[in-house]
Motif scaffolding. Sequence first.
Motif, mmCIF file in Angstrom:
data_model
loop_
_atom_site.group_PDB
_atom_site.id
_atom_site.type_symbol
_atom_site.label_atom_id
_atom_site.label_comp_id
_atom_site.label_asym_id
_atom_site.label_seq_id
_atom_site.Cartn_x
_atom_site.Cartn_y
_atom_site.Cartn_z
ATOM 1 N N ARG A 91 27.798 -38.416 44.741
ATOM 2 C CA ARG A 91 27.695 -39.586 43.862
ATOM 3 C C ARG A 91 26.398 -39.535 43.063
ATOM 4 N N ASN A 92 26.484 -39.834 41.795
ATOM 5 C CA ASN A 92 25.335 -39.744 40.894
ATOM 6 C C ASN A 92 24.384 -40.908 41.162
ATOM 7 N N LEU A 93 23.133 -40.581 41.488
ATOM 8 C CA LEU A 93 22.118 -41.591 41.776
ATOM 9 C C LEU A 93 21.104 -41.732 40.652
ATOM 10 N N ALA A 94 21.283 -41.007 39.567
ATOM 11 C CA ALA A 94 20.308 -41.051 38.479
ATOM 12 C C ALA A 94 20.450 -42.342 37.687
ATOM 13 N N ALA A 95 19.342 -42.769 37.112
ATOM 14 C CA ALA A 95 19.343 -43.948 36.256
ATOM 15 C C ALA A 95 20.028 -43.611 34.936
ATOM 16 N N PRO A 96 20.485 -44.629 34.196
ATOM 17 C CA PRO A 96 21.134 -44.363 32.898
ATOM 18 C C PRO A 96 20.206 -43.606 31.963
ATOM 19 N N GLY A 97 20.728 -42.542 31.373
ATOM 20 C CA GLY A 97 19.940 -41.718 30.471
ATOM 21 C C GLY A 97 19.334 -40.501 31.115
ATOM 22 N N GLU A 98 19.341 -40.407 32.450
ATOM 23 C CA GLU A 98 18.779 -39.260 33.154
ATOM 24 C C GLU A 98 19.894 -38.295 33.529
ATOM 25 N N TYR A 137 22.122 -35.624 36.032
ATOM 26 C CA TYR A 137 22.901 -35.829 37.255
ATOM 27 C C TYR A 137 22.021 -35.578 38.477
ATOM 28 N N THR A 138 22.030 -36.494 39.414
ATOM 29 C CA THR A 138 21.259 -36.383 40.646
ATOM 30 C C THR A 138 22.122 -36.839 41.803
ATOM 31 N N ALA A 139 22.330 -35.962 42.756
ATOM 32 C CA ALA A 139 23.136 -36.283 43.931
ATOM 33 C C ALA A 139 22.241 -36.469 45.153
ATOM 34 N N THR A 140 22.823 -36.924 46.226
ATOM 35 C CA THR A 140 22.090 -37.119 47.479
ATOM 36 C C THR A 140 22.072 -35.816 48.263
ATOM 37 N N ALA A 141 20.883 -35.369 48.654
ATOM 38 C CA ALA A 141 20.756 -34.108 49.377
ATOM 39 C C ALA A 141 21.048 -34.315 50.861
ATOM 40 N N THR A 142 21.536 -33.254 51.489
ATOM 41 C CA THR A 142 21.739 -33.257 52.939
ATOM 42 C C THR A 142 20.428 -32.880 53.615
ATOM 43 N N ILE A 143 20.011 -33.685 54.569
ATOM 44 C CA ILE A 143 18.741 -33.459 55.267
ATOM 45 C C ILE A 143 19.043 -33.179 56.728
ATOM 46 N N TYR A 144 18.524 -32.062 57.216
ATOM 47 C CA TYR A 144 18.660 -31.678 58.617
ATOM 48 C C TYR A 144 17.336 -31.879 59.337
ATOM 49 N N GLY A 145 17.405 -32.069 60.625
ATOM 50 C CA GLY A 145 16.230 -32.124 61.476
ATOM 51 C C GLY A 145 16.222 -30.938 62.419
ATOM 52 N N ALA A 146 15.098 -30.206 62.469
ATOM 53 C CA ALA A 146 14.985 -29.049 63.357
ATOM 54 C C ALA A 146 14.642 -29.530 64.760
ATOM 55 N N VAL A 147 15.448 -29.155 65.717
ATOM 56 C CA VAL A 147 15.262 -29.579 67.102
ATOM 57 C C VAL A 147 15.370 -28.368 68.021
ATOM 58 N N ILE A 148 14.904 -28.534 69.242
ATOM 59 C CA ILE A 148 15.039 -27.515 70.285
ATOM 60 C C ILE A 148 16.182 -27.930 71.184
ATOM 61 N N PRO A 149 17.133 -27.067 71.455
ATOM 62 C CA PRO A 149 18.265 -27.453 72.310
ATOM 63 C C PRO A 149 17.798 -27.897 73.691
ATOM 64 N N PRO A 150 18.458 -28.873 74.279
ATOM 65 C CA PRO A 150 18.066 -29.329 75.624
ATOM 66 C C PRO A 150 18.130 -28.218 76.668
ATOM 67 N N ALA A 151 19.026 -27.255 76.474
ATOM 68 C CA ALA A 151 19.112 -26.170 77.462
ATOM 69 C C ALA A 151 17.812 -25.370 77.514
ATOM 70 N N TYR A 152 17.140 -25.199 76.372
ATOM 71 C CA TYR A 152 15.885 -24.460 76.362
ATOM 72 C C TYR A 152 14.797 -25.237 77.104
ATOM 73 N N ASP A 153 14.716 -26.552 76.877
ATOM 74 C CA ASP A 153 13.722 -27.356 77.588
ATOM 75 C C ASP A 153 13.971 -27.344 79.090
ATOM 76 N N ASP A 154 15.243 -27.395 79.477
ATOM 77 C CA ASP A 154 15.542 -27.342 80.912
ATOM 78 C C ASP A 154 15.154 -25.996 81.507
ATOM 79 N N ALA A 155 15.420 -24.908 80.763
ATOM 80 C CA ALA A 155 15.094 -23.582 81.281
ATOM 81 C C ALA A 155 13.594 -23.350 81.356
ATOM 82 N N MET A 156 12.827 -23.905 80.420
ATOM 83 C CA MET A 156 11.380 -23.721 80.398
ATOM 84 C C MET A 156 10.642 -24.749 81.228
ATOM 85 N N GLY A 157 11.351 -25.744 81.768
ATOM 86 C CA GLY A 157 10.707 -26.741 82.609
ATOM 87 C C GLY A 157 9.860 -27.732 81.841
ATOM 88 N N HIS A 158 10.289 -28.123 80.647
ATOM 89 C CA HIS A 158 9.552 -29.109 79.853
ATOM 90 C C HIS A 158 9.951 -30.522 80.264
#
Length: 353
Positions: free
Chosen positions: A48-55, A57-78
Amino acid sequence: MDYRRGIALYDRNGIVRRTGLSRATVTRHVRVLRELGALVWLVHGSRRNLAAPGEGYTATATIYGAVIPPAYDDAMGHRLTGTGYEGRVCGVTPAGQELAVAAATAQSDARRQGDRTGRSRKTVRYGVPAQRERETGLVDNPAVDKSCSGGREPHSLGNYHRSPAVQVESGCKDTSRERASCRKAPRPSFKISRNADGTRRTAGQTKRGVGIIQQVRPRVPWTQGESLRALEVSLRPLTDAGLDAHMIAAELHSWMLTWRPARPAAYIRARLAQQSTAEHAAAELDVAEGWDEQQASQALGASRPELVLDVLEGLAAGMAAHSARQAELGLDDLTDANAAADMAAFLAGGVPL
């Protein structure tokens, strides 16, 4: 990637340009990272276009968050505080302490071993041929040919989908003229339109209905997205009842629609069916209660003069009660005494009013 906050914008086209991989490869790898638990959704992108009139085309970007899987924390004892993307390491478990001690010990041993190897190399006499050094320790492997096309897709796993061989039936090569002219498929059956009384609808009736609908559709905006033929079929109960274009348009406007139906003809059929059902139910209720609309609509003095006497007696009693009430309250009686006297005289001797 913003490593301070651990978020990343999913710029697929930019990744394709930087890595030289194809779009499908980038999409597949990102899906694997999500399934692994290394990436989580923070903001779902949209076209969906989020740009103001006259500007631009601008769409909404997909944003990811980098995380550590819980299995790694369990294996490392965090030991973690918080859940999900907000989870942070706040300590280690006893098992994690043992792993950390073992890793530090191995790193220290490797460092000492490297120091001893470095000192032994310094004691080698100068002038030793390089061939002898290769024979004693180093191995000169040939270079590996790693030339490949990075833009191509990897081969799919599993066997190839092989199509079966074509089976050619034996027999005549050509089809005979008699067989080709023979019609095997059943002829299509055309639906015959009928009136409410069961008679077949004529072309003249259909033409007349379409002519009325041609005048109705411009007057009702929410019907203008439907074809004339569909509207004519749905409005046949009104056109067969003798309503003209103005009356049908007034009926449709009386529904007070503030929205546009996706299928106006289907909506009209459903609405008229509801009205017909409600009228039929009301008629059955009147019959059950013994209500005669024709008798109730007659004039009061036409066939039942006793109704006039009942009404006048009620009015005289009401005016007398009102006058008495006014006298008790000490107020002036504003009723018309002449009207009360006239009604009393009529009730007493039948003098016409």
